[in-house]
Design an enzyme around this catalytic site. Structure first.
Site: not given
Ligand code: EPZ
Length: 430
Positions: A22-23, A399, A117, A307, A122
């Site tokens: 998916k991702n 989803r 989610c 995840d 986020r």
């Molecule tokens: C991706 O989300 C995945 N989603 C999420 O999977 C997954 O949990 C996550 O990566 C971590 O592996 C998709 O790929 C669509 P991040 P993403 O940016 O990219 C902080 C699922 O169940 N952060 O790696 O949104 C954030 O708050 C989903 O399939 C900032 O502070 O996650 C978090 O604490 C749910 N500023 C950490 O970084 C930013 O600009 C990691 O977030 C971006 C992120």
């Protein structure tokens, strides 16, 4: 209302085929915007998040043609529109990839803030930090993120991410492939889907080096041209079925996987007394004896994936002794705990730490999926529990999991979809 009804307590035996990731899919599909010509994308999972992102591309003017169940041809050559429709984009987190892809293609993008989610805040500040460093102005007006490259085209530069972010790494990569000059992303995410996006873009003519390490170098090229690409298997879908076997017992061959991507999950299952045998493109998971406690901390790849946190919690609920689970990525990813408690689980949560006291059995209950992976974890708990579990709000699960009911039924689970159109009418079972 549509729900899953599970009669638990049956061990699982047989084989499960894993779908495309998916991702990876939700980033690779928007990446087709950067390609001049037809991209054939294979091994696409049939899940609602993918349907949404394909609908968004079509709404922008892309020609999307279904070749077969898992393959689409996408031609974005004729798109002239860089404004993404609000109703669709707000339903999905990955709509943020349209900012990077549209900036890369047109030097401008108008995209609503993403949905997805709810795990507390986020933010996407690191995405924006990257776009600004590359010469874009980014602001929010009228509920839309407006981004515009001042020079008309993104400019390569060095971007240091303050936090390891999957989304920011991939989004900056998308905006950089057609940029002027070299972009260097430091402290980049290393997840398999980051590498898959880079491989897709390189196969279309991009020049990306270092994906899978924490420094990614992207030399801008003038044009990407069409081709075909097959998406990697879904690490988290595979991990979820491995966890289901660990919880319910039995022996299942989880097929069409990259075992290397599963090592972080396999390591924890082995510690808990589950047998996992790696094959070339499959893992054999077997659990006959009792489960042993362990501690788990979620971290960016190659750490244990956030995840998989709710799914491993479902198993730890049944492991002998006290386990400590630490969420190292999101602020609030324990919203499912109240639902587990309704099944007899003993879990205490303090901030990012959950202390799980293993119980001898879980018992079926009526519970509600609160997000995608939490919903999958509730299915796992239901499979292991005694009695009947009814899970509502299953649209969260659909989803991200293709045919979960069929795949689990195929290994002997008693799980059905029950549709109750409205009060007073008789339930349909499918
Ligand atoms: C991706 O989300 C995945 N989603 C999420 O999977 C997954 O949990 C996550 O990566 C971590 O592996 C998709 O790929 C669509 P991040 P993403 O940016 O990219 C902080 C699922 O169940 N952060 O790696 O949104 C954030 O708050 C989903 O399939 C900032 O502070 O996650 C978090 O604490 C749910 N500023 C950490 O970084 C930013 O600009 C990691 O977030 C971006 C992120």
């Amino acid at each position: 209302m549509t729900k899953y009804v599970i009669h638990g307590g049956r061990p699982l035996f047989g084989e499960i085929d894993i779908s495309g990731a998916k991702n990876a899919a939700v980033a690779i599909i928007p990446a087709a915007l950067l390609v001049d010509g037809v991209c054939r994308i294979e091994n696409i999972p049939q899940i609602s998040d993918v349907t949404l992102i394909l609908n968004i591309l079509q709404d922008l003017g892309a020609d999307v043609r279904t070749v077969n169940r898992t393959t689409v041809d996408i031609d974005c050559s004729h798109i002239r529109n860089a404004r993404v429709p609000e109703e669709l984009a707000r339903k999905i987190r990955a709509s943020y990839y349209l900012i990077g892809a549209l900036l890369g293609r047109f030097g401008s993008a108008e995209v609503p803030p993403p949905g997805g989610c709810d795990f507390g805040g986020r933010p996407i500040d690191q995405h924006i930090k990257g776009f600004v460093a590359m010469g874009a102005d980014v602001d929010v007006q009228g509920g839309y993120i407006h981004a515009r490259a001042r020079a008309g085209r993104m400019q390569g530069t060095q971007v240091y991410l303050d936090i390891v972010s999957v989304g920011a790494t991939m989004n900056i990569m998308l905006s950089a492939v057609l940029a002027q000059g070299m972009t260097v992303i430091e402290n980049a995410a290393k997840e398999p889907h980051v590498v898959d996006l880079a491989n897709f873009l390189n196969s279309m003519g991009a020049d990306i080096m270092g994906a899978g390490t924490d420094v990614i170098k992207i030399r801008g090229v003038a044009r990407l041209s069409g081709g075909s690409y097959s998406i990697i298997p879904d690490q988290i879908e595979a991990g979820t079925y491995m966890a289901a076997v660990a919880a319910a017992g039995g022996e299942v061959l989880v097929k069409n996987v990259i075992p290397k991507h599963l090592e972080c999950i396999t390591a924890k299952l082995l510690e808990m007394g589950v047998a996992v045998e790696e094959r070339d493109d499959a893992v054999l998971v077997c659990r006959t004896g009792n489960l042993t406690r362990t501690n788990v901390k979620t971290l960016p790849y190659p750490g244990f994936p956030t995840d998989m946190q709710p799914q491993i919690a479902a198993i730890l609920c049944l492991a002998e002794g006290t386990s400590v689970l630490t969420e190292g990525v999101w602020d609030n990813r324990y919203r499912y705990v109240d639902e587990f408690r309704r099944m007899g689980a003993q879990i205490q949560v303090d901030g990012k730490i959950a202390v799980i006291e293993g119980v001898e059995k879980l018992t079926g209950a009526r519970i509600r999926a609160c997000d995608l992976r939490a919903g999958a974890a509730m299915v796992i708990a239901g499979l292991a529990a005694q009695g009947t579990t009814e899970i509502s709000n299953i649209y969260h699960i659909e989803r991200g999991y293709e045919d979960i009911v069929r795949k689990l039924s195929g290994v002997g689970a008693d799980i059905r979809v029950v549709v109750t159109p409205d009060a007073g009418k008789q339930a349909q079972v499918g």
